[in-house]
Scaffold this motif. Structure first.
Motif, mmCIF file in Angstrom:
data_model
loop_
_atom_site.group_PDB
_atom_site.id
_atom_site.type_symbol
_atom_site.label_atom_id
_atom_site.label_comp_id
_atom_site.label_asym_id
_atom_site.label_seq_id
_atom_site.Cartn_x
_atom_site.Cartn_y
_atom_site.Cartn_z
ATOM 1 N N GLY A 26 0.884 -0.637 0.010
ATOM 2 C CA GLY A 26 -0.091 -0.261 -0.053
ATOM 3 C C GLY A 26 0.411 1.094 -0.064
ATOM 4 N N LEU A 27 2.008 1.507 0.027
ATOM 5 C CA LEU A 27 3.030 2.825 0.243
ATOM 6 C C LEU A 27 4.147 2.436 -0.992
ATOM 7 C CD1 LEU A 27 4.214 2.842 3.089
ATOM 8 C CD2 LEU A 27 2.484 3.587 2.245
ATOM 9 N N ILE A 28 4.092 1.009 -1.638
ATOM 10 C CA ILE A 28 5.037 0.583 -2.901
ATOM 11 C C ILE A 28 3.879 0.375 -4.383
ATOM 12 C CG2 ILE A 28 7.259 0.063 -4.107
ATOM 13 C CD1 ILE A 28 7.373 1.091 -1.712
ATOM 14 N N ASP A 29 4.809 1.291 -5.076
ATOM 15 C CA ASP A 29 3.546 1.150 -6.713
ATOM 16 C C ASP A 29 4.466 -0.130 -7.155
ATOM 17 O OD1 ASP A 29 1.597 3.121 -6.515
ATOM 18 O OD2 ASP A 29 3.336 4.359 -6.361
ATOM 19 N N ILE A 30 5.980 -0.044 -7.608
ATOM 20 C CA ILE A 30 6.882 -0.820 -8.434
ATOM 21 C C ILE A 30 8.008 -1.132 -7.506
ATOM 22 C CG2 ILE A 30 7.896 -0.661 -10.232
ATOM 23 C CD1 ILE A 30 6.542 1.386 -11.371
ATOM 24 N N TYR A 31 7.485 -2.984 -7.581
ATOM 25 C CA TYR A 31 8.718 -3.636 -6.650
ATOM 26 C C TYR A 31 9.927 -3.876 -8.023
ATOM 27 C CZ TYR A 31 6.503 -3.358 -2.312
ATOM 28 O OH TYR A 31 5.729 -3.924 -1.263
ATOM 29 N N LEU A 32 11.269 -3.412 -7.946
ATOM 30 C CA LEU A 32 12.193 -3.776 -9.185
ATOM 31 C C LEU A 32 13.381 -4.287 -8.095
ATOM 32 C CD1 LEU A 32 13.421 -3.269 -12.246
ATOM 33 C CD2 LEU A 32 14.120 -0.966 -10.925
ATOM 34 N N PRO A 33 12.902 -5.906 -8.280
ATOM 35 C CA PRO A 33 14.455 -6.296 -7.812
ATOM 36 C C PRO A 33 15.280 -6.749 -8.266
ATOM 37 C CG PRO A 33 12.127 -7.876 -8.085
ATOM 38 C CD PRO A 33 11.725 -6.846 -7.675
ATOM 39 N N ASP A 34 16.274 -8.086 -7.794
ATOM 40 C CA ASP A 34 17.140 -7.888 -8.367
ATOM 41 C C ASP A 34 18.072 -9.724 -8.341
ATOM 42 O OD1 ASP A 34 19.611 -9.021 -9.630
ATOM 43 O OD2 ASP A 34 21.212 -7.845 -9.060
ATOM 44 N N PHE A 35 16.843 -10.367 -9.195
ATOM 45 C CA PHE A 35 17.574 -12.018 -8.185
ATOM 46 C C PHE A 35 18.709 -12.230 -8.991
ATOM 47 C CE2 PHE A 35 15.020 -16.316 -7.631
ATOM 48 C CZ PHE A 35 15.795 -16.929 -6.686
ATOM 49 N N LYS A 36 19.654 -12.462 -7.854
ATOM 50 C CA LYS A 36 21.142 -12.586 -7.554
ATOM 51 C C LYS A 36 21.504 -14.349 -8.523
ATOM 52 C CE LYS A 36 22.505 -8.388 -6.088
ATOM 53 N NZ LYS A 36 22.760 -7.875 -6.973
ATOM 54 N N PHE A 37 20.964 -14.346 -7.345
ATOM 55 C CA PHE A 37 22.147 -16.392 -6.705
ATOM 56 C C PHE A 37 20.487 -17.013 -6.692
ATOM 57 C CE2 PHE A 37 24.661 -13.449 -4.994
ATOM 58 C CZ PHE A 37 25.878 -13.314 -5.926
ATOM 59 N N TRP A 38 20.848 -18.621 -7.819
ATOM 60 C CA TRP A 38 19.598 -19.664 -7.829
ATOM 61 C C TRP A 38 20.529 -21.067 -6.164
ATOM 62 C CZ3 TRP A 38 15.468 -20.419 -8.296
ATOM 63 C CH2 TRP A 38 14.167 -21.377 -8.485
ATOM 64 N N ASN A 39 21.467 -20.421 -5.969
ATOM 65 C CA ASN A 39 22.226 -21.671 -4.851
ATOM 66 C C ASN A 39 22.903 -21.023 -3.730
ATOM 67 O OD1 ASN A 39 21.793 -23.632 -6.701
ATOM 68 N ND2 ASN A 39 23.692 -23.490 -7.819
ATOM 69 N N GLY A 40 22.750 -21.674 -3.043
ATOM 70 C CA GLY A 40 22.717 -20.859 -1.481
ATOM 71 C C GLY A 40 24.540 -20.766 -1.515
ATOM 72 N N GLU A 41 25.407 -22.073 -2.132
ATOM 73 C CA GLU A 41 26.874 -21.826 -1.844
ATOM 74 C C GLU A 41 27.275 -21.050 -2.745
ATOM 75 O OE1 GLU A 41 24.792 -24.098 -2.283
ATOM 76 O OE2 GLU A 41 24.779 -25.978 -1.310
ATOM 77 N N THR A 42 26.439 -20.240 -3.980
ATOM 78 C CA THR A 42 27.136 -19.570 -4.538
ATOM 79 C C THR A 42 26.741 -17.596 -3.568
ATOM 80 O OG1 THR A 42 26.710 -20.444 -6.429
ATOM 81 C CG2 THR A 42 26.891 -17.730 -6.650
ATOM 82 N N ALA A 43 25.774 -18.352 -3.105
ATOM 83 C CA ALA A 43 25.757 -16.310 -2.672
ATOM 84 C C ALA A 43 26.292 -16.233 -1.297
ATOM 85 C CB ALA A 43 23.766 -16.695 -1.827
ATOM 86 N N ALA A 44 26.381 -17.714 -0.655
ATOM 87 C CA ALA A 44 27.695 -17.956 0.054
ATOM 88 C C ALA A 44 28.647 -17.217 0.246
ATOM 89 C CB ALA A 44 27.495 -19.145 1.298
ATOM 90 N N ARG A 45 29.379 -18.016 -0.841
ATOM 91 C CA ARG A 45 31.203 -17.548 -1.149
ATOM 92 C C ARG A 45 30.688 -15.982 -1.538
ATOM 93 N NH1 ARG A 45 36.153 -19.117 -3.313
ATOM 94 N NH2 ARG A 45 36.474 -18.138 -5.119
ATOM 95 N N LEU A 46 29.120 -15.210 -2.551
ATOM 96 C CA LEU A 46 30.367 -13.882 -3.213
ATOM 97 C C LEU A 46 28.962 -13.165 -2.775
ATOM 98 C CD1 LEU A 46 29.362 -15.204 -7.259
ATOM 99 C CD2 LEU A 46 31.586 -15.444 -5.482
#
Length: 349
Positions: free
Chosen positions: A207-227
């Motif tokens: 009710g406050l945000i009109d447009i959400y603009l997410p950047d989905f960076k990584f699919w795997n947890g191991e990659t997200a942990a490393r990078l």
């Protein structure tokens, strides 16, 4: 008929005429809105906005504003969370920006407000001097941020207000929106995020945000942990984007082709990570919507710690050689083709 048309146009080569035909589909009736009223104005008129601000600020007492849930009392000016930010948000700059998606910047720019600090620790961050160093910038209260929002509207004549990296300051964002709407703001609000958001904060922002603009960076947890030093990033990103879509649906435009409301998902194409990109595209198609507007970003370059290296508590010294190059043309082409194969068709060109 719309499904048939988009299937046909998806195979057309890129040239001015074909690009126009593809673009016109984005403005077909299901994705067209006229005389749009930003949702924060409606929430303010109905008396919801103030209660949302109170709930948002309450998250700072034992901070759960993002998935880090560090439990620090950020209402105390002398304390800060994992993000490095306390009670006041840190503003790096506020400017009309012409480097965003064409559907956001239009002809007059997107009114971007860049926040300092970050709840992620991406080793390749191209804005590391702002996100990882909290010594620079301007600490501001919600009403002070609202001053800049109104300047971007009244003096900058921007199409929208675009909060960049707001995950760790979602409560302050709510305060700023309330103050600005109370004083005459009448622009759509863009929430420009890494996707490392808590669902509780997002529900407060409904009710406050009109447009959400997410950047989905990584699919795997191991990659997200490393990078990014955030192993739980993928699961939280999936939950967050589902919540965003529940609130705003597919991206919609005014007759001039400027986005007014909905979800626009980014994915930064990175070297050696095309298979993760494919998994993300498949998930968006299957779990969100085949009509999701997607931007496959091609601007990755080695930066920050990539190529320079750092000592990790586990694994010793690393220079992240696997991402120490730009994404190749082939990697970008393969991922773009795959996104089309799984049914996605609304792309930022």
């Amino acid at each position: 008929m719309l499904r048939q048309a988009k299937s046909i146009f998806s195979f057309l080569p890129s040239n001015p005429i074909n690009d126009f035909l593809k673009r016109s589909l984005y403005l077909a009736p299901p994705f067209l809105v006229d005389d749009y009223t930003p949702v924060a104005i409606t929430s303010y008129r109905l008396g919801f906005a103030k209660r949302k601000v109170e709930a948002a600020v309450n998250e700072l007492k034992e901070c759960t504003a993002c998935p880090r849930a560090c439990k620090v009392n950020r209402l105390d000016d002398d304390k800060s969370g994992v993000c490095g930010i306390g009670r006041k948000a840190l503003i790096s700059c506020a400017v009309p920006h012409f480097g965003e998606e064409s559907v956001l910047q239009g002809s007059r720019g997107s009114g971007t407000i860049f926040f300092g600090g970050c709840n992620m620790k991406c080793v390749f961050c191209q804005n590391w001097d702002v996100s990882q160093r909290v010594e620079s910038g301007y600490p501001m209260t919600g009403p002070e941020i609202a001053d800049w929002m109104l300047r971007l509207q009244d003096d900058g004549q921007c199409h929208n207000i675009n909060f960049v990296t707001p995950e760790h300051v979602a409560p302050q964002v709510a305060e700023a929106i309330f103050s600005a709407v109370e004083r005459g703001l009448n622009l759509p609000i863009v929430y420009n995020t890494s996707s490392y958001d808590s669902v509780s904060s997002l529900k407060i922002l409904e009710g406050l945000i009109d447009i959400y603009l997410p950047d989905f960076k990584f699919w795997n947890g191991e990659t997200a942990a490393r990078l990014a030093k955030a192993r739980d990033y993928p699961e939280n990103a999936r939950l967050a984007i589902k919540e965003m879509y529940r609130q705003v649906g597919d991206l919609r435009f005014n007759p001039d082709g400027v986005a007014q409301n909905g979800l626009l998902v980014r994915h930064l194409v990175m070297p050696s990570l095309v298979e993760e990109g494919k998994a993300i595209m498949k998930w968006i198609s299957d779990e969100i919507s085949k009509d999701t507007y997607v931007h496959l970003m091609e601007q990755y370059r080695p930066d920050h710690l990539v190529g320079k290296g750092e000592v990790r508590s586990r694994g010793g010294f690393t220079k992240y050689d696997e991402i120490n190059r730009p994404a190749s043309k082939e990697e970008i082409t393969v991922l773009r083709a795959y996104a089309g194969e799984v049914g996605l068709w609304r792309f930022e060109e």
